[in-house]
Design an enzyme around this catalytic site. Sequence first.
Site, PDB file in Angstrom:
ATOM      1  N   LEU A 174       0.833  -1.215   0.000  1.00  0.00           N
ATOM      2  CA  LEU A 174       0.000   0.000   0.000  1.00  0.00           C
ATOM      3  C   LEU A 174       0.866   1.262   0.000  1.00  0.00           C
ATOM      4  O   LEU A 174       1.659   1.475   0.910  1.00  0.00           O
ATOM      5  CB  LEU A 174      -0.917  -0.006   1.241  1.00  0.00           C
ATOM      6  CG  LEU A 174      -1.842   1.208   1.372  1.00  0.00           C
ATOM      7  CD1 LEU A 174      -2.850   1.273   0.242  1.00  0.00           C
ATOM      8  CD2 LEU A 174      -2.536   1.207   2.728  1.00  0.00           C
ATOM      9  N   ASP A 175       0.725   2.085  -1.024  1.00  0.00           N
ATOM     10  CA  ASP A 175       1.443   3.362  -1.147  1.00  0.00           C
ATOM     11  C   ASP A 175       2.963   3.176  -1.151  1.00  0.00           C
ATOM     12  O   ASP A 175       3.711   4.053  -0.736  1.00  0.00           O
ATOM     13  CB  ASP A 175       1.034   4.328  -0.020  1.00  0.00           C
ATOM     14  CG  ASP A 175      -0.445   4.650  -0.069  1.00  0.00           C
ATOM     15  OD1 ASP A 175      -0.997   4.696  -1.173  1.00  0.00           O
ATOM     16  OD2 ASP A 175      -1.048   4.849   0.996  1.00  0.00           O
TER      17      ASP A 175
END
Lengths: 284, 284, 284, 284
Positions: free
Chosen positions: B227-228
Amino acid sequence: MQKITILIHCEDQKAIIASVTNYISSIDGNIIYLDQHVDADENVFFMRLECEFSAKNWNIEAIKTDFQAKLAAPFNMSWEMYTQNEKPRMALFVSKYDHCLYDILGRYSAGELPLEIPLIISNHEDLKAVAERFSIPFHYVPFTKDIKTEGEQKQLDLLKEYNIDFIVLARYMQIITPNLIAQYKNQIINIHHSFLPAFPGAKPYHSAFKRGVKIIGATSHYVTEGLDEGPIIEQDIARVSHSHSIEDFIMKGRDLERMVLARAIKLHAERKTMVYDNKTVVFL
Amino acid sequence: MQKITILIHCEDQKAIIASVTNYISSIDGNIIYLDQHVDADENVFFMRLECEFSAKNWNIEAIKTDFQAKLAAPFNMSWEMYTQNEKPRMALFVSKYDHCLYDILGRYSAGELPLEIPLIISNHEDLKAVAERFSIPFHYVPFTKDIKTEGEQKQLDLLKEYNIDFIVLARYMQIITPNLIAQYKNQIINIHHSFLPAFPGAKPYHSAFKRGVKIIGATSHYVTEGLDEGPIIEQDIARVSHSHSIEDFIMKGRDLERMVLARAIKLHAERKTMVYDNKTVVFL
Amino acid sequence: MQKITILIHCEDQKAIIASVTNYISSIDGNIIYLDQHVDADENVFFMRLECEFSAKNWNIEAIKTDFQAKLAAPFNMSWEMYTQNEKPRMALFVSKYDHCLYDILGRYSAGELPLEIPLIISNHEDLKAVAERFSIPFHYVPFTKDIKTEGEQKQLDLLKEYNIDFIVLARYMQIITPNLIAQYKNQIINIHHSFLPAFPGAKPYHSAFKRGVKIIGATSHYVTEGLDEGPIIEQDIARVSHSHSIEDFIMKGRDLERMVLARAIKLHAERKTMVYDNKTVVFL
Amino acid sequence: MQKITILIHCEDQKAIIASVTNYISSIDGNIIYLDQHVDADENVFFMRLECEFSAKNWNIEAIKTDFQAKLAAPFNMSWEMYTQNEKPRMALFVSKYDHCLYDILGRYSAGELPLEIPLIISNHEDLKAVAERFSIPFHYVPFTKDIKTEGEQKQLDLLKEYNIDFIVLARYMQIITPNLIAQYKNQIINIHHSFLPAFPGAKPYHSAFKRGVKIIGATSHYVTEGLDEGPIIEQDIARVSHSHSIEDFIMKGRDLERMVLARAIKLHAERKTMVYDNKTVVFL
């Protein structure tokens, strides 16, 4: 390993890049940096290369001769070639403002600038103590309209004596004579305290304040005969508002002047700038 | 004149640049842009070229075959070659936030983006009216934990049906499935509303406010499973102060999100990005 | 709760702040924002307040009468007072460039601008379709030297008919008549595509390119009779280099124009700007 | 004229501004600067005033007594009051990096900082020569885990001896003891070479390089016991690209560190910062 930097410009032609990179390959060089630019309007080609060579069999003079014969002559190139060890020698011209001087000497002392500073010239004696703090020879060369010729001669003598490659005007508040400009073409860097071409000439912070701008700037440029009209090397800006006085503009501007001038000096010393048609190509 | 763009990466070796530029010369191409980068730690060479050819005798397939045999094979290159006319086809994924959507469609309509937008997919119906204003097909694809597999299949079908090259998540508030990520490797661009790696995950403006930062940011990156954590394409920032509320952060952030995402989309569509080792090379 | 915004300017005198804040306290108002500025050179005082009142017993007209008698008269103030619900009505003037128009209408549709856009006026028909996409009345008002008087009258009629408070020139390529300027004093916002006062007038990107600047800019300002000489509201800049063509300048400039104009519109609509002596006070 | 600066914070209540400004009026003071902030979540009021008084009849101690009785007590205020002449005394802590030290001493010598620097403390002897250049007492205070208590005592003795008000860690590479932090609460300023909260702790430029960020930063903050977790005073950033090595990050970072630290020092020395809830209010 030995490193060289090559700057080239010439009329744009087919196969320049191929020819130059072939040549470097042919003498067992390894290209570690290559950037190029074509000015489409003027049909001019610019290139900057950094190459590494293994130290044995290394002969820079032979390479230069070779390069001239095999590349520069056929393509009609203007070119420069520098070895890693050739640090340019810089003279600082100052008057009474000390902030840029402190900044440059601090950076120099901290080992950030790939150059030598053998000489500071000033038309006032105020900053002698600063030069002494950093153990750099300081020469007081008075310069006014009345003794312009005398002043210029003394400047030229000192520049020759100290074997100076380029000059930085660190808020030097006198004009530079056409003769000196001619002898150091594209080798004199000035910092002007505005966002050129806005507010050339005297008191730009006052003019900016009066106009009510929301952003102020500083500009470093090569000195030409036209006041503040030379090729721009670097610019930067800072935000201001109605709440800032002229004194605030000046104080914020000092940071811009320091930073923009320091960047221009570094770019020049690292041979990253080329001048053409009153503009600069800056290879980052 | 015909223009092609070539992207290359391979292990760094001697004479790559010379070989490529020689080849272009040999087929009467004119190099109008060349930039290259060597990742010294990983010993990887990256290059981007733009070349022009006169239209007659032009055969892109022949050039590709030739390039593969003469250059790509011997140097073991990964490479891509695009002609000027091949505009990538982009799908927009949105949820409820409309500011990035309006910005992208406005730029698209104004002719600023070298791409096609044949498809908008959303997990909500809220933005259907916006898509209709711009006459772009809008597909409502519900997506929740419970119908993940079904949602993913519908997404993949649509992407295939519309012949999509890359995907932009314009504040799409659902995760992308590993399967979709795998099928569109380095072809899914997300905008995250913080200065990564600060404040990954949910509610970054709230976290930034709580931490008392003086600058907020936005980051566009390629989507990976972490994530990210994917390769960053572009970032930008804005100043904030104690006087700004969380709502002010969010409002200022919208401008950052718009701008940073638009730049990333443009860079990707112009084939100016290359991904390696979870980082991007962005040839400006 | 009811919220009001008060703008004041007058000659600087003792006890202005104390008197105003006392008054707000005396009528059970709560100050939630107060900023003030003194122009020391001109001896002028500026102030912006936001206050909240509990809704019962609320009578804005009574407050205005009271304020005039107790504060404005004794201190000889110029003042304005707005309630939260009074959204200013804005007319957009456009010609053929659509990027600022798309940006403003996108922001407006996304609910970012505290204003109404009841009217778009253009001297060309090109952007009619854009106005229709956003369902905003579009009026084609031809305007050339020959039909200046007629054009102006039609503009004035429309502005009156639609009850317009302020005008935004979103790359409107015609001059505004002195009469219209006089009727909308400090209520006409222009976006100029340079960093004023550098490059006023036509083709600033071309001039910037020719001068070899390293930074380009955009400026939003209130329109006065002097071309590009009105009070500056907002400015911003972007970096450029030798590698950028004039077309690149123009494309980068579009982002600046959009952003700078959008910020100026928002500041004006939120009653955060005050004009004095051809400069703006902008209370952020 | 005499000038005083007043900093106030207390629970938000009705009529604070009116009461304070009334009081200043009542003793014939003229407010030349007033800024205020309400933290709505915490219901805390902050205010900074600058007032001028005519020199005769001026008695700062009487004003302080009065202020405490008439304002601070009834409103339960925390407050500070400074006269123009009270320059804070700052100790510099350094290790081996000299760039921030040169920058601060250059600014100090150029008269830009409203403070005194009577003392430099270092855990290494390397920078003694720099201190001597600027004629500032340099004390070598070894500090390692083994002699932590001894080192801390020596630091405290020196700080007391030199009557130090606040401490600046100019790339001081040792932790500060909890005891010293407690004695100089919100009076120790550190410069961290990243954009906090990204990359806290050691080697942030290396981490930034590895993550492939497009922007690097620096952060000045008050020192608390949590490493790099104290209230942020100022931050700034610089753009980087794939073409920059870790060494380039470090060199660009030096400029950020210099600038951000210098700004934080100036803000603190001008009494423009207030700390609350691990955040700063910075009145510009």
